[in-house]
Design an enzyme around this catalytic site. Structure first.
Site, short mmCIF file in Angstrom:
data_model
loop_
_atom_site.label_atom_id
_atom_site.label_comp_id
_atom_site.label_asym_id
_atom_site.label_seq_id
_atom_site.Cartn_x
_atom_site.Cartn_y
_atom_site.Cartn_z
CG ASP A 362 -1.94 0.97 1.30
OD1 ASP A 362 -2.04 1.75 0.34
OD2 ASP A 362 -2.70 0.97 2.29
CE LYS A 470 -1.02 -7.94 1.29
NZ LYS A 470 -0.09 -7.38 2.28
CG ASP A 472 -5.57 -5.77 1.56
OD1 ASP A 472 -6.40 -6.46 2.17
OD2 ASP A 472 -4.64 -5.16 2.13
CG MET A 473 -12.39 -6.83 0.17
SD MET A 473 -13.46 -6.58 1.58
CE MET A 473 -15.03 -6.39 0.79
CG ASP A 541 -2.91 -7.51 8.61
OD1 ASP A 541 -2.35 -7.99 7.61
OD2 ASP A 541 -3.73 -6.58 8.53
C1 GLA Z 1 -4.18 -4.83 5.16
C2 GLA Z 1 -3.30 -6.02 4.84
C3 GLA Z 1 -1.87 -5.69 5.13
C4 GLA Z 1 -1.43 -4.48 4.34
C5 GLA Z 1 -2.37 -3.32 4.64
C6 GLA Z 1 -2.09 -2.14 3.72
O1 GLA Z 1 -4.26 -4.61 6.52
O2 GLA Z 1 -3.73 -7.14 5.55
O3 GLA Z 1 -1.04 -6.79 4.82
O4 GLA Z 1 -1.42 -4.79 2.98
O5 GLA Z 1 -3.73 -3.68 4.46
O6 GLA Z 1 -2.96 -1.10 3.93
#
Ligand code: GLA
Length: 748
Positions: A362, A470, A472-473, A541
Site C-alpha cells: 500500500d 496482492k 486486498d479488501m 496481519d
Molecule cells: C491490510 C493487509 C496488510 C497491508 C495493509 C495495507 O491490513 O492485511 O497486509 O497490505 O492492508 O494497507
C-alpha cells in the site's frame, strides 16, 4: 468412485473406496436419506429404513402412518406437511409459501457442469436429480458430486421459475442432510477478529442448535464458513468427523440442530437473514456449492481429504503444483512512508537472500500518505516514485527479483478523485454512509463498476511487467443498497459477490502468468470461493509466532498448507502482540505454509541476514515441495498442550518436516513427546534438527511413530542459535525426517 441407481429399490449409492452416501426416492417422490458413513455393501436395504413412534398429527402422503418430519431427508422445503425442521428452500409464489417438491427424473452426468458466475469444484462424478412442484411450477435441480481422492460429497441446487409471473426465493441453501448420530456430537467452529482469525470453539449439538453465519457481505474474520461435526470422543486420529465448507465468499450460514428423534439436521448455504431473490419467468437461481467431507478416522483425515479435494479440483491447476514465490513485502517495514530511494535500498538488500519476489504494498498511488485517501485513484504517485512504477519494476528485475504490487480494487476513499466523479459507485443507503478504515466499498453489483475495476487492473498488468498481485479488501459491507436494485436490495450482497467473481475471472484468466494472492485485513476472507481464484491467501496481519501457530493450524483444517501465506517479520517484540520470540521460532511456524518475509533487510544485523539466508535455503530444500503436495498431520495443538507441532509427509513417505513451538516455559517440565505420523514403519529415518541439519538419531518409522520423540531433551543448547525447546518462552525448532535409502535398522 461411482454413482449407482438401483431401479428396484429406487436407491442412489454414491460411493468411493471409503464412504457410502445412500438415499432413496420414496413412492411419494420425496428423497429420503438412508446412510452416510464408512463404505457399506448395497444389500439389505430395508434394514436402513428408519421409523420412529410418531405422535405427530400431520399425516402426509409420503406414508399414511408417518409424517414427513420423521424422515431423514435430502431437501427440506418450507411449510411442507408439518416438517418443522430447518428448511433448505423457501419460496413466495404470490403469497403461497408451501413448496411441495417431488422427484421427476435424474441423470448421472458425464461432466460436472460449472455454476453460472460462481466458482466450484472440477471433475468427480455428478448426479443431477430434478425435483418438481406441479402446482407452484417450480423446478429444482439437486446436484451431488463424489470424488475418488477425497471423502467429499459436493452439493448444490438450481431453482427455475416456470410460472409466467415472478416469484421470490426467500431461502436457498446449498445442501441439507439429516444425520443419524451414533454418539453425542459436537460442533467445532472458527470465530475470530482482525489479528485473531479462526479461533476454535466446541459446543454440544443439542436441540437448541448451533448456527454460524455472516451478514458482512464477506465470509469474514469473525466466522469462517466451516464447521466440523465430531463425536464427543473423536480425536485427531480416531472417530467420526464431518467437515462442512462452502465454496462461497459472501453471507453464509451453517446450521446443525437436533430434532425430536435425536437426529441432526445439517444445512449450509447463503445466509437467509438478509437475502431474497426475485425470479422472473424461466429464470434460474444457482446456489453456491457446499462440501461435506466424512471421515471415519478422526479430524486429521477429514483435513487431508479437504486438502486433496482443493488441490486437485479447486485451486487453479496452473499454479497448484508450482513452487510459490518467496516474497519480501515492504508493509511492516515501511508502511506507506517510502520513496524511490528507500525502495531501491530495500530491493538491493534482498540480493542473495533467497527471496525471489519483492512486493510493493500500500502507498504507491496518488496522495496515499495514510489510509484516509486515494483508494480508487490508481495513478502512480510521482512524488514518491518520480521515475514511475516502470523504474522500480525494472530495478527489481535487474536485481534478479520478480515484482509484486498491492491493490485494493474493491474500494473507494471518500477523499479521492474517483469519489468526486462517481459518488454513486460507493455502497451507502439513503440515510447512512459508514466509513470503515476511512473508505467505502465499490458497488460491484453494478456492471459499470465491475468494468472500471477490470479495466484498471488489466491496464496495469498489460502496461507493466508485474509478476504478482496482492489483492486486498479492508472493510466489510454496510448499509447495503444499490440504486439499480431498488426494492430488490436483499439481493445486494450476493450480487456483490457475483460481481467480484466476474471481475476476478476477467482479470486472472487473461493474465495466467501473474500470481494472485488474496488478502482482507489479514485473513478476513479466507474461504474456498477465494481459493478458486487465489492459490494463496494472507492468513493474518498477526505474524507473532505463538498466535500464528494457532491461526495457521485451524486454517489448515480445511485449506491446504500451500494456500496459507506465512511471513517472518522483524518485530521482536512483535508489532501486534508485543511478544518476544526468536528467529528460529518464527521461522519454524512460518515454514508450515507458503513462506515469505516482511522486513527491511538493509536494517538487519549481519548475523540476522546470514540466518535468514540460511533459513530460506533450508525452506527451499525441504519444505517448499512438501508444503505444495505433502500430507499434513497436526501432532499437538498449542491450546491443548502448551506445545504446537505440525508435520508434513511427502506422498512417497521418504521425507517429512515437523515444526514445533513451545508456549510458556516450565522449569523441570513434564516430559513432552510428539508422535509423528505417516512414515513407513519398517524404513529407517535420519532425524535432523534445525537448519544446521544436526543428526539427532537414526530410527525406524515404527519407533518414531509409537515411541515418539522427546522434545525436552534435544541437544540443542550447543546450537549456534543457543535455544532448546526447554529454554525460554515461545521457542521453536524444526525437524527433518529423511528416509535412508534401502535401509532398515533392524529386520523384522
Ligand atoms: C491490510 C493487509 C496488510 C497491508 C495493509 C495495507 O491490513 O492485511 O497486509 O497490505 O492492508 O494497507
Amino acid at each position: 468412485m461411482h454413482i449407482i441407481f438401483d431401479k428396484n429399490s429406487k436407491t442412489f449409492f454414491l460411493e468411493n473406496k471409503e464412504i457410502s452416501y445412500v438415499f432413496k426416492i420414496e413412492e411419494s417422490g420425496f428423497l429420503r436419506h438412508l446412510y452416510w458413513g464408512k463404505r457399506i455393501s448395497r444389500d439389505s436395504l430395508n434394514h436402513l429404513d428408519y421409523f420412529t413412534e410418531s405422535q405427530s398429527v400431520f399425516l402426509g402422503d409420503m406414508d399414511r402412518m408417518h409424517p414427513i418430519e420423521e424422515y431423514p431427508l435430502e431437501l427440506g422445503s418450507f411449510g411442507n406437511r408439518g416438517d418443522y425442521r430447518e428448511s433448505s428452500i423457501s419460496i413466495n409464489n404470490l403469497g403461497h409459501r408451501t413448496l411441495d417438491l417431488r422427484y421427476k427424473s435424474h441423470k448421472i452426468l458425464s461432466e460436472k457442469p460449472e455454476i453460472d458466475g460462481m466458482p466450484s469444484l472440477r471433475d468427480g462424478k455428478t448426479l443431477k436429480i430434478t425435483m418438481f412442484d406441479n402446482v407452484n411450477k417450480i423446478k429444482v435441480d439437486v446436484f451431488y458430486t463424489i470424488y475418488d481422492d477425497s471423502n467429499a460429497i459436493a452439493r448444490r441446487m438450481e431453482i427455475v421459475n416456470l410460472n409466467d409471473h415472478e416469484i421470490k426465493i426467500e431461502k436457498a441453501f446449498s445442501a441439507c442432510v439429516d444425520i443419524i448420530p451414533k454418539e453425542n456430537m459436537q460442533a467445532i467452529t472458527f470465530h475470530g477478529a482482525w489479528l485473531r482469525e479462526r479461533m476454535q470453539e466446541k459446543n454440544d449439538i443439542t436441540h437448541a442448535g448451533i448456527e454460524i453465519s455472516s451478514t458482512r457481505g464477506v465470509s469474514s474474520a469473525q466466522t469462517n464458513p466451516s464447521m466440523i461435526i465430531a463425536g464427543a470422543n473423536t480425536t485427531m486420529y480416531q472417530g467420526t468427523a464431518i467437515g462442512i465448507n462452502l465454496i462461497y465468499s459472501g453471507d453464509f450460514a451453517i446450521k446443525a440442530k437436533q430434532d425430536q428423534y435425536g437426529r441432526i439436521r445439517l444445512t449450509a448455504g447463503i445466509n437467509d437473514e438478509d437475502f431474497d431473490w426475485t425470479l422472473k419467468k424461466n429464470e434460474k437461481f444457482s446456489t453456491p456449492e457446499a462440501v461435506f467431507v466424512y471421515s471415519c478416522n478422526g479430524i486429521n483425515a477429514m483435513s487431508q481429504s479437504f486438502h486433496n479435494l482443493y488441490r486437485n479440483h479447486l485451486i487453479n491447476s496452473d499454479w497448484v503444483k508450482k513452487s510459490r514465490p518467496i516474497i519480501c513485502n515492504n508493509w511492516e517495514a515501511t508502511g506507506v512512508d517510502f520513496n524511490e530511494k528507500k525502495l531501491m535500498r530495500f530491493i538491493d538488500s534482498l540480493k542473495g537472500s533467497g527471496v525471489d519476489t519483492f512486493v510493493l504494498d500500500d502507498g504507491w498511488f496518488l496522495g496515499r500518505n495514510s489510509d484516509s485517501s486515494s483508494l480508487g485513484d490508481w495513478i502512480v504517485d510521482k512524488k514518491k516514485l518520480p521515475r514511475g512504477l516502470e523504474f522500480i519494476i525494472e530495478y527489481t528485475h535487474k536485481a534478479g527479483l520478480k515484482f509484486g504490487l498491492w491493490f485494493e480494487p474493491e474500494m473507494i476513499s471518500k477523499n479521492s478523485l474517483l469519489y468526486q466523479h462517481h459518488p454513486d459507485w460507493a455502497i451507502k443507503s439513503n440515510t447512512i454512509a459508514s466509513e470503515g478504515r476511512n473508505q467505502y466499498v465499490l458497488d460491484l453489483s453494478k456492471n459499470e463498476v465491475c468494468d472500471f475495476v477490470i479495466d484498471t487492473i488489466n491496464k496495469y498488468l498489460d502496461t507493466y511487467k508485474i509478476n504478482y498481485i496482492k489483492w486486498d479488501m479492508n472493510r466489510y459491507l454496510t448499509e447495503s443498497f444499490s440504486s439499480e436494485l431498488g426494492t430488490r436490495s436483499k439481493e445486494h450482497h450476493h450480487r456483490y459477490n457475483l460481481g467480484l467473481y466476474k471481475v476476478l475471472d476477467a482479470v486472472i484468466k487473461t493474465h495466467p502468468d501473474v500470481f494472485f494472492e488474496g488478502c482482507a485485513s489479514g485473513g478476513a476472507r479466507f474461504d474456498a470461493g477465494m481459493l478458486a481464484f487465489f492459490p494463496q491467501i494472507w492468513a493474518s496481519d498477526n505474524s507473532d509466532a505463538y498466535s500464528r501457530s494457532i491461526i495457521q493450524t485451524h486454517t489448515s483444517l480445511f485449506y491446504p498448507l500451500s494456500s496459507i501465506d506465512c511471513h517472518v517479520t522483524t518485530g521482536t517484540p512483535n508489532m501486534q502482540t508485543g511478544r518476544m520470540s526468536d528467529l528460529t521460532a518464527r521461522f519454524s511456524v512460518a515454514s508450515m505454509g507458503s513462506f515469505g518475509c516482511e522486513m527491511d533487510f538493509s536494517k538487519l544485523s549481519d548475523e540476522d541476514k546470514r540466518n535468514i539466508r540460511e533459513f530460506i535455503a533450508f525452506y527451499k530444500k525441504y519444505f517448499q515441495t512438501l508444503v505444495l503436495s505433502g500430507d499434513t498431520y497436526i501432532l499437538s495443538q498449542m491450546n491443548d498442550n502448551n506445545l504446537w507441532a505440525q508435520q508434513i509427509v511427502s506422498k512417497d513417505k521418504a521425507l517429512s518436516a515437523i515444526s514445533i513451538l513451545q508456549g510458556l516455559n516450565k522449569p523441570i517440565p513434564e516430559e513432552k513427546r510428539i508422535y509423528p505420523q505417516g512414515l513407513v514403519a519398517s524404513a529407517c529415518y535420519r532425524i535432523m534438527v534445525g537448519k544446521q541439519e544436526k543428526l539427532l538419531a537414526k530410527l525406524r518409522g515404527d519407533t518414531i511413530m509409537n515411541a515418539g520423540i522427546n522434545v525436552n531433551n534435544w541437544p540443542l543448547r550447543s546450537d549456534p542459535n543457543g535455544i532448546g525447546l526447554n529454554f525460554g518462552d515461545f521457542v521453536g525448532q524444526t525437524l527433518i525426517l529423511e528416509q535412508e535409502e534401502n535401509e532398515t535398522i533392524e529386520k523384522d
